[in-house]
Design an enzyme around this catalytic site. Structure first.
Site, PDB file in Angstrom:
ATOM      1  N   GLY A  93       2.541   1.571  10.946  1.00 47.67           N
ATOM      2  CA  GLY A  93       3.263   3.064  11.289  1.00 47.67           C
ATOM      3  C   GLY A  93       4.458   3.507  12.354  1.00 47.67           C
ATOM      4  O   GLY A  93       5.492   4.258  12.096  1.00 47.67           O
ATOM      5  N   ASN A  97       0.685  -1.055  -0.018  1.00 49.95           N
ATOM      6  CA  ASN A  97       0.214  -0.280  -0.465  1.00 49.95           C
ATOM      7  C   ASN A  97       0.631   1.220  -0.374  1.00 49.95           C
ATOM      8  O   ASN A  97       1.253   1.588   1.051  1.00 49.95           O
ATOM      9  CB  ASN A  97      -0.566  -0.391   1.749  1.00 49.95           C
ATOM     10  CG  ASN A  97      -2.073   0.895   1.074  1.00 49.95           C
ATOM     11  OD1 ASN A  97      -1.443   2.180   0.398  1.00 49.95           O
ATOM     12  ND2 ASN A  97      -2.507   1.521   2.529  1.00 49.95           N
ATOM     13  N   TRP A  98       0.332   1.725  -1.248  1.00 48.16           N
ATOM     14  CA  TRP A  98       1.903   3.108  -1.194  1.00 48.16           C
ATOM     15  C   TRP A  98       1.320   4.202  -0.671  1.00 48.16           C
ATOM     16  O   TRP A  98       1.631   5.747  -0.407  1.00 48.16           O
ATOM     17  CB  TRP A  98       1.719   3.124  -2.926  1.00 48.16           C
ATOM     18  CG  TRP A  98       2.794   2.537  -4.005  1.00 48.16           C
ATOM     19  CD1 TRP A  98       3.389   1.259  -2.864  1.00 48.16           C
ATOM     20  CD2 TRP A  98       3.019   2.390  -4.845  1.00 48.16           C
ATOM     21  NE1 TRP A  98       4.022   0.655  -3.592  1.00 48.16           N
ATOM     22  CE2 TRP A  98       4.201   1.007  -4.650  1.00 48.16           C
ATOM     23  CE3 TRP A  98       3.526   2.979  -6.212  1.00 48.16           C
ATOM     24  CZ2 TRP A  98       4.460   0.936  -6.171  1.00 48.16           C
ATOM     25  CZ3 TRP A  98       3.838   2.629  -7.394  1.00 48.16           C
ATOM     26  CH2 TRP A  98       4.226   1.996  -7.560  1.00 48.16           C
ATOM     27  N   LYS A  99      -0.047   4.336  -0.272  1.00 47.86           N
ATOM     28  CA  LYS A  99      -0.324   5.235   0.591  1.00 47.86           C
ATOM     29  C   LYS A  99      -0.757   6.717  -0.490  1.00 47.86           C
ATOM     30  O   LYS A  99      -0.451   6.553  -1.414  1.00 47.86           O
ATOM     31  CB  LYS A  99      -0.103   5.628   2.236  1.00 47.86           C
ATOM     32  CG  LYS A  99      -0.469   3.685   3.137  1.00 47.86           C
ATOM     33  CD  LYS A  99       0.179   4.800   3.991  1.00 47.86           C
ATOM     34  CE  LYS A  99      -0.165   2.655   4.993  1.00 47.86           C
ATOM     35  NZ  LYS A  99       0.174   3.199   6.255  1.00 47.86           N
ATOM     36  N   GLY A 106       2.188  -1.085   4.483  1.00 55.01           N
ATOM     37  CA  GLY A 106       2.805   0.138   3.851  1.00 55.01           C
ATOM     38  C   GLY A 106       4.500   0.481   3.489  1.00 55.01           C
ATOM     39  O   GLY A 106       4.628   0.429   2.696  1.00 55.01           O
ATOM     40  N   GLY A 107       4.802   1.092   4.869  1.00 57.37           N
ATOM     41  CA  GLY A 107       6.320   1.905   4.294  1.00 57.37           C
ATOM     42  C   GLY A 107       7.762   1.035   3.773  1.00 57.37           C
ATOM     43  O   GLY A 107       7.764   1.513   2.958  1.00 57.37           O
ATOM     44  N   SER A 144       4.236  -2.811  10.339  1.00 57.13           N
ATOM     45  CA  SER A 144       5.551  -2.606   9.869  1.00 57.13           C
ATOM     46  C   SER A 144       6.086  -3.556  10.237  1.00 57.13           C
ATOM     47  O   SER A 144       7.029  -4.392  10.146  1.00 57.13           O
ATOM     48  CB  SER A 144       5.520  -2.310  11.496  1.00 57.13           C
ATOM     49  OG  SER A 144       5.608  -0.819  12.181  1.00 57.13           O
ATOM     50  N   HIS A 158      -9.126   0.613   5.625  1.00 54.75           N
ATOM     51  CA  HIS A 158      -8.370   0.694   6.290  1.00 54.75           C
ATOM     52  C   HIS A 158      -7.981   1.855   6.740  1.00 54.75           C
ATOM     53  O   HIS A 158      -9.321   2.677   7.159  1.00 54.75           O
ATOM     54  CB  HIS A 158      -7.129   2.010   5.363  1.00 54.75           C
ATOM     55  CG  HIS A 158      -5.371   1.298   5.881  1.00 54.75           C
ATOM     56  ND1 HIS A 158      -5.394   2.287   6.304  1.00 54.75           N
ATOM     57  CD2 HIS A 158      -4.462   0.964   5.551  1.00 54.75           C
ATOM     58  CE1 HIS A 158      -4.236   2.214   7.094  1.00 54.75           C
ATOM     59  NE2 HIS A 158      -3.202   1.183   6.384  1.00 54.75           N
ATOM     60  N   GLU A 188      -6.935   3.718   7.608  1.00 55.68           N
ATOM     61  CA  GLU A 188      -6.787   5.823   8.023  1.00 55.68           C
ATOM     62  C   GLU A 188      -8.085   5.977   7.924  1.00 55.68           C
ATOM     63  O   GLU A 188      -8.130   7.370   7.762  1.00 55.68           O
ATOM     64  CB  GLU A 188      -5.277   5.815   7.294  1.00 55.68           C
ATOM     65  CG  GLU A 188      -4.527   5.665   7.400  1.00 55.68           C
ATOM     66  CD  GLU A 188      -2.764   4.988   6.775  1.00 55.68           C
ATOM     67  OE1 GLU A 188      -2.774   5.772   5.965  1.00 55.68           O
ATOM     68  OE2 GLU A 188      -1.790   4.562   7.373  1.00 55.68           O
ATOM     69  N   GLU A 206      -4.949  -6.159  10.652  1.00 55.09           N
ATOM     70  CA  GLU A 206      -4.124  -4.305  11.204  1.00 55.09           C
ATOM     71  C   GLU A 206      -4.326  -4.006  11.957  1.00 55.09           C
ATOM     72  O   GLU A 206      -4.908  -3.275  12.652  1.00 55.09           O
ATOM     73  CB  GLU A 206      -4.397  -3.319  10.048  1.00 55.09           C
ATOM     74  CG  GLU A 206      -4.236  -4.006   8.360  1.00 55.09           C
ATOM     75  CD  GLU A 206      -4.001  -3.186   7.508  1.00 55.09           C
ATOM     76  OE1 GLU A 206      -2.293  -3.530   7.122  1.00 55.09           O
ATOM     77  OE2 GLU A 206      -4.219  -2.080   7.021  1.00 55.09           O
TER      78      GLU A 206
HETATM   79  C1  PEP Z   1      -0.811   0.110   6.939  1.00 57.54           C
HETATM   80  O1  PEP Z   1      -0.665   0.835   6.332  1.00 57.54           O
HETATM   81  O2  PEP Z   1      -1.535  -0.575   5.496  1.00 57.54           O
HETATM   82  C2  PEP Z   1       0.496  -0.548   6.714  1.00 57.54           C
HETATM   83  C3  PEP Z   1       0.586  -2.235   7.279  1.00 57.54           C
HETATM   84  O3  PEP Z   1       1.357   0.212   6.984  1.00 57.54           O
HETATM   85  P1  PEP Z   1       2.779  -0.338   7.271  1.00 57.54           P
HETATM   86  O4  PEP Z   1       3.607  -1.519   7.272  1.00 57.54           O
HETATM   87  O5  PEP Z   1       3.836   0.919   7.560  1.00 57.54           O
HETATM   88  O6  PEP Z   1       3.038  -0.489   9.145  1.00 57.54           O
END
Ligand code: PEP
Length: 252
Positions: free
Chosen positions: A174, A9-11, A235-236, A214, A96, A98, A168
């Site tokens: 994050g 997920n590049w957000k 994500g990141g 993460s 999600h 967010e 999640e």
């Molecule tokens: C996400 O936002 O779906 C996520 C899992 O982010 P991260 O891997 O950065 O924790």
């Protein structure tokens, strides 16, 4: 045997040149893997360009959100499932944390978005997960149960065959704080039992449940060793092609 899925997920990251370059790198690094399904979710503005770069490879494209009303209409600022398909998507991330946190998405909205996505022939990656205060209050199972029951209300077995669940925990997104493999397994097993109760064992055994929060190359292996962890939503660590490719390769 459930085929694992690694989704990135590049957000709200990457302008076109960077997005297309990342897609090009991913194609050469993991464009032909078959041990797992690889999905990337660029921002709306880069969907078509990324889909073109990945066309003919094994990597699929997802959007990060979809309008809860399908087709076309007076919905300023929204993007429908039909438009996402037109832009090269086969998948969409829905609910999600967010979106729940910053844009007030409720389980009812998540349910409408899932229906709109499926009607528009997109497969849905539906996110659930508790916050830290909810976990500290011992409410993580109640919260996830409510999100699953509300989000999937009234859907059919066939709908479920076009859905992926992503657990999640919000406290792990994050933050660098990953759930332990045991914490992930316990919740994934709980989710699978919930789905069995609603849709039956065959559907529950087939549904892929991804872990997100993460995920990195150094923790994907032990997460994937859990019997109910079928992959990851990253994500990141998905922003850099080599790091994401390492996760894909570790998921073997
Ligand atoms: C996400 O936002 O779906 C996520 C899992 O982010 P991260 O891997 O950065 O924790």
């Amino acid at each position: 045997m459930r085929q694992p899925i690694i989704a990135g997920n590049w957000k709200m990251h990457k302008l076109l040149p960077e997005a297309t370059e990342t897609a090009r790198e991913l194609r050469s690094l993991v464009g032909h893997v078959s041990h797992c399904l690889v999905i990337v979710a660029p921002p709306f503005t880069a969907l078509r360009a990324v889909a073109d770069r990945l066309d003919g490879s094994a990597i699929k494209v997802a959007a990060q959100n979809v309008c809860d009303i399908g087709g076309f209409g007076a919905r300023t600022g929204e993007v429908s499932a039909a438009m996402l398909r037109d832009a090269g998507c086969e998948y969409v991330i829905i609910g999600h944390s967010e979106r729940r946190l910053f844009y007030g998405e409720t389980d009812e909205m998540v349910n409408r978005k899932i229906r709109a996505a499926l009607e528009g022939r997109l497969k849905a990656i539906v996110c659930v997960g508790e916050t830290l205060p909810e976990r500290e209050a011992g409410r993580e199972f109640a919260v996830v149960e409510q999100q699953i029951a509300g989000g999937l209300a009234g859907l059919t077995d066939e709908d479920m065959s076009n859905m992926i669940i992503a657990y999640e925990p919000v406290w792990a997104i994050g933050t660098g704080k990953t759930a332990t493999p045991q914490q992930a397994q316990v919740m994934h097993e709980f989710i699978r039992r919930l789905i069995a109760r609603i849709f039956g064992k065959v559907t529950a055994d087939a549904v892929r449940i991804l872990y997100g929060g993460s995920v990195r190359p150094d923790n994907i292996g032990e997460l994937m060793s859990q019997p109910d962890v079928d992959g990851a939503l990253v994500g990141g660590a998905s922003l850099e092609a080599r790091t994401f490719a390492e996760i894909v390769n570790y998921a073997r």
